[in-house]
Motif scaffolding. Sequence first.
Motif, PDB file in Angstrom:
ATOM      1  N   LEU A  17       0.846  -1.188   0.000  1.00 35.70           N
ATOM      2  CA  LEU A  17       0.000   0.000   0.000  1.00 35.70           C
ATOM      3  C   LEU A  17       0.880   1.237   0.000  1.00 35.70           C
ATOM      4  N   ALA A  18       0.477   2.255  -0.774  1.00 35.97           N
ATOM      5  CA  ALA A  18       1.218   3.522  -0.826  1.00 35.97           C
ATOM      6  C   ALA A  18       0.243   4.669  -0.568  1.00 35.97           C
ATOM      7  N   LYS A  19       0.781   5.790  -0.104  1.00 40.26           N
ATOM      8  CA  LYS A  19      -0.079   6.952   0.159  1.00 40.26           C
ATOM      9  C   LYS A  19      -0.847   7.362  -1.091  1.00 40.26           C
ATOM     10  N   ARG A  20      -0.235   7.158  -2.256  1.00 42.65           N
ATOM     11  CA  ARG A  20      -0.883   7.549  -3.517  1.00 42.65           C
ATOM     12  C   ARG A  20      -2.154   6.744  -3.802  1.00 42.65           C
ATOM     13  N   ASP A  21      -2.363   5.640  -3.075  1.00 41.35           N
ATOM     14  CA  ASP A  21      -3.558   4.809  -3.272  1.00 41.35           C
ATOM     15  C   ASP A  21      -4.801   5.411  -2.627  1.00 41.35           C
ATOM     16  N   PHE A  22      -4.640   6.500  -1.896  1.00 39.94           N
ATOM     17  CA  PHE A  22      -5.751   7.103  -1.161  1.00 39.94           C
ATOM     18  C   PHE A  22      -6.990   7.329  -2.030  1.00 39.94           C
ATOM     19  N   ARG A  23      -6.819   8.031  -3.143  1.00 38.73           N
ATOM     20  CA  ARG A  23      -7.985   8.403  -3.955  1.00 38.73           C
ATOM     21  C   ARG A  23      -8.749   7.197  -4.493  1.00 38.73           C
ATOM     22  N   VAL A  24      -8.025   6.235  -5.041  1.00 41.54           N
ATOM     23  CA  VAL A  24      -8.714   5.084  -5.624  1.00 41.54           C
ATOM     24  C   VAL A  24      -9.362   4.228  -4.535  1.00 41.54           C
ATOM     25  N   LEU A  25      -8.694   4.062  -3.397  1.00 37.85           N
ATOM     26  CA  LEU A  25      -9.301   3.282  -2.315  1.00 37.85           C
ATOM     27  C   LEU A  25     -10.536   3.986  -1.766  1.00 37.85           C
ATOM     28  N   ARG A  26     -10.431   5.293  -1.601  1.00 40.07           N
ATOM     29  CA  ARG A  26     -11.590   6.058  -1.115  1.00 40.07           C
ATOM     30  C   ARG A  26     -12.766   5.916  -2.080  1.00 40.07           C
ATOM     31  N   LYS A  27     -12.486   6.028  -3.363  1.00 46.60           N
ATOM     32  CA  LYS A  27     -13.543   5.904  -4.367  1.00 46.60           C
ATOM     33  C   LYS A  27     -14.203   4.518  -4.307  1.00 46.60           C
ATOM     34  N   LEU A  28     -13.386   3.470  -4.220  1.00 43.20           N
ATOM     35  CA  LEU A  28     -13.925   2.112  -4.157  1.00 43.20           C
ATOM     36  C   LEU A  28     -14.727   1.885  -2.875  1.00 43.20           C
ATOM     37  N   LEU A  29     -14.186   2.339  -1.742  1.00 43.06           N
ATOM     38  CA  LEU A  29     -14.865   2.131  -0.461  1.00 43.06           C
ATOM     39  C   LEU A  29     -16.188   2.885  -0.379  1.00 43.06           C
ATOM     40  N   VAL A  52     -10.467   7.249   5.126  1.00 42.35           N
ATOM     41  CA  VAL A  52      -9.503   6.445   4.386  1.00 42.35           C
ATOM     42  C   VAL A  52      -8.075   6.891   4.673  1.00 42.35           C
ATOM     43  N   ARG A  53      -7.858   8.193   4.855  1.00 39.92           N
ATOM     44  CA  ARG A  53      -6.509   8.668   5.181  1.00 39.92           C
ATOM     45  C   ARG A  53      -6.031   8.061   6.495  1.00 39.92           C
ATOM     46  N   GLY A  81      -8.822  -3.714  -4.491  1.00 45.51           N
ATOM     47  CA  GLY A  81      -9.099  -4.058  -3.104  1.00 45.51           C
ATOM     48  C   GLY A  81      -7.834  -4.092  -2.278  1.00 45.51           C
ATOM     49  N   GLN A  82      -7.990  -4.566  -1.046  1.00 48.06           N
ATOM     50  CA  GLN A  82      -6.860  -4.624  -0.120  1.00 48.06           C
ATOM     51  C   GLN A  82      -6.740  -6.000   0.498  1.00 48.06           C
ATOM     52  N   LEU A  83      -5.523  -6.330   0.864  1.00 42.44           N
ATOM     53  CA  LEU A  83      -5.237  -7.516   1.651  1.00 42.44           C
ATOM     54  C   LEU A  83      -4.285  -7.061   2.746  1.00 42.44           C
ATOM     55  N   ASN A  84      -4.674  -7.293   3.987  1.00 43.74           N
ATOM     56  CA  ASN A  84      -3.854  -6.872   5.104  1.00 43.74           C
ATOM     57  C   ASN A  84      -3.440  -8.080   5.927  1.00 43.74           C
ATOM     58  N   VAL A  85      -2.193  -8.070   6.347  1.00 41.38           N
ATOM     59  CA  VAL A  85      -1.670  -9.101   7.227  1.00 41.38           C
ATOM     60  C   VAL A  85      -1.466  -8.437   8.581  1.00 41.38           C
ATOM     61  N   GLY A  99      -6.671 -10.544   6.415  1.00 46.04           N
ATOM     62  CA  GLY A  99      -8.007 -10.016   6.142  1.00 46.04           C
ATOM     63  C   GLY A  99      -7.980  -9.334   4.783  1.00 46.04           C
ATOM     64  N   TYR A 100      -9.129  -9.195   4.151  1.00 46.50           N
ATOM     65  CA  TYR A 100      -9.154  -8.615   2.804  1.00 46.50           C
ATOM     66  C   TYR A 100     -10.541  -8.102   2.463  1.00 46.50           C
ATOM     67  N   TRP A 101     -10.592  -7.254   1.442  1.00 46.04           N
ATOM     68  CA  TRP A 101     -11.851  -6.848   0.824  1.00 46.04           C
ATOM     69  C   TRP A 101     -11.574  -6.583  -0.652  1.00 46.04           C
ATOM     70  N   ILE A 102     -12.617  -6.728  -1.455  1.00 41.90           N
ATOM     71  CA  ILE A 102     -12.491  -6.489  -2.900  1.00 41.90           C
ATOM     72  C   ILE A 102     -13.701  -5.706  -3.388  1.00 41.90           C
ATOM     73  N   ALA A 103     -13.501  -4.872  -4.400  1.00 49.02           N
ATOM     74  CA  ALA A 103     -14.595  -4.116  -4.999  1.00 49.02           C
ATOM     75  C   ALA A 103     -15.621  -5.081  -5.600  1.00 49.02           C
ATOM     76  N   LYS A 104     -16.862  -4.712  -5.506  1.00 51.18           N
ATOM     77  CA  LYS A 104     -17.955  -5.591  -5.948  1.00 51.18           C
ATOM     78  C   LYS A 104     -17.801  -6.019  -7.408  1.00 51.18           C
ATOM     79  N   ASN A 105     -17.438  -5.084  -8.279  1.00 48.85           N
ATOM     80  CA  ASN A 105     -17.361  -5.431  -9.704  1.00 48.85           C
ATOM     81  C   ASN A 105     -16.138  -6.274 -10.050  1.00 48.85           C
ATOM     82  N   SER A 106     -15.246  -6.494  -9.078  1.00 50.15           N
ATOM     83  CA  SER A 106     -14.080  -7.354  -9.310  1.00 50.15           C
ATOM     84  C   SER A 106     -14.196  -8.705  -8.617  1.00 50.15           C
ATOM     85  N   ALA A 107     -15.256  -8.883  -7.858  1.00 47.21           N
ATOM     86  CA  ALA A 107     -15.457 -10.154  -7.142  1.00 47.21           C
ATOM     87  C   ALA A 107     -15.773 -11.267  -8.142  1.00 47.21           C
ATOM     88  N   GLY A 108     -15.442 -12.491  -7.760  1.00 43.70           N
ATOM     89  CA  GLY A 108     -15.760 -13.654  -8.586  1.00 43.70           C
ATOM     90  C   GLY A 108     -14.795 -13.909  -9.729  1.00 43.70           C
TER      91      GLY A 108
END
Length: 195
Positions: A17-29, A52-53, A81-85, A99-108
């Motif tokens: 994860l990088a700080k630059r991921d903020f916008r896209v993660l916020r949008k997805l969440l 998200v910050r 999405g994210q995967l956290n250890v 633990g993890y989560w994925i955007a709905k349109n990327s699931a499956g």
Amino acid sequence: MQRFPPLTHGDITLRALAKRDFRVLRKLLIADREWLIPWEATTPGIRYPLDVRWMIRSLMSQAKKGAGLALVMEHEGKVVGQLNVANILFGSVSSATIGYWIAKNSAGKSIVPICVAIAIDHLFTEFGLHRVEIDIRPENTASLRVVQKLGLRQEGTKERFIHIDGHWRDHNIFAITSEEIKGSLLSRVQNTGGQ
């Protein structure tokens, strides 16, 4: 702090994860609030807006201390999405929790099982861990399919384990140890066709 190099399998990448991921993660969440709320941890008695910050800072702080890994899952070059250890312990325990989560349109699309397999393989081979655990609500059929594809064994139930969406929720415990894998966990996903 443990380093986590980008790991790629086909069009799927698991990277730090990088700080630059903020916008896209916020949008997805924000876009997938209804999809994610039933599975996200909450604090009893507190309703707070999505920050998200703060989440990124907290995850990166844990990673800097060596207690966790903050990762993002990418598909075809886009964050999905994210995967956290968490709870990385060495020595006589040598374990971690994923633990993890994925955007709905990327699931499956087998993105999560592939990323979980890549992460576990890395934790065993590069970190020298012995055991990895994933805790899943019994109602979360999508996450249950992930651990089934990977062949993680069910160990029991943690009753009223995590506060989620206003209630203390039970979680089933799934785990795997390094001795249980012949070759790599990723090969298990490949052998099932990612299905």
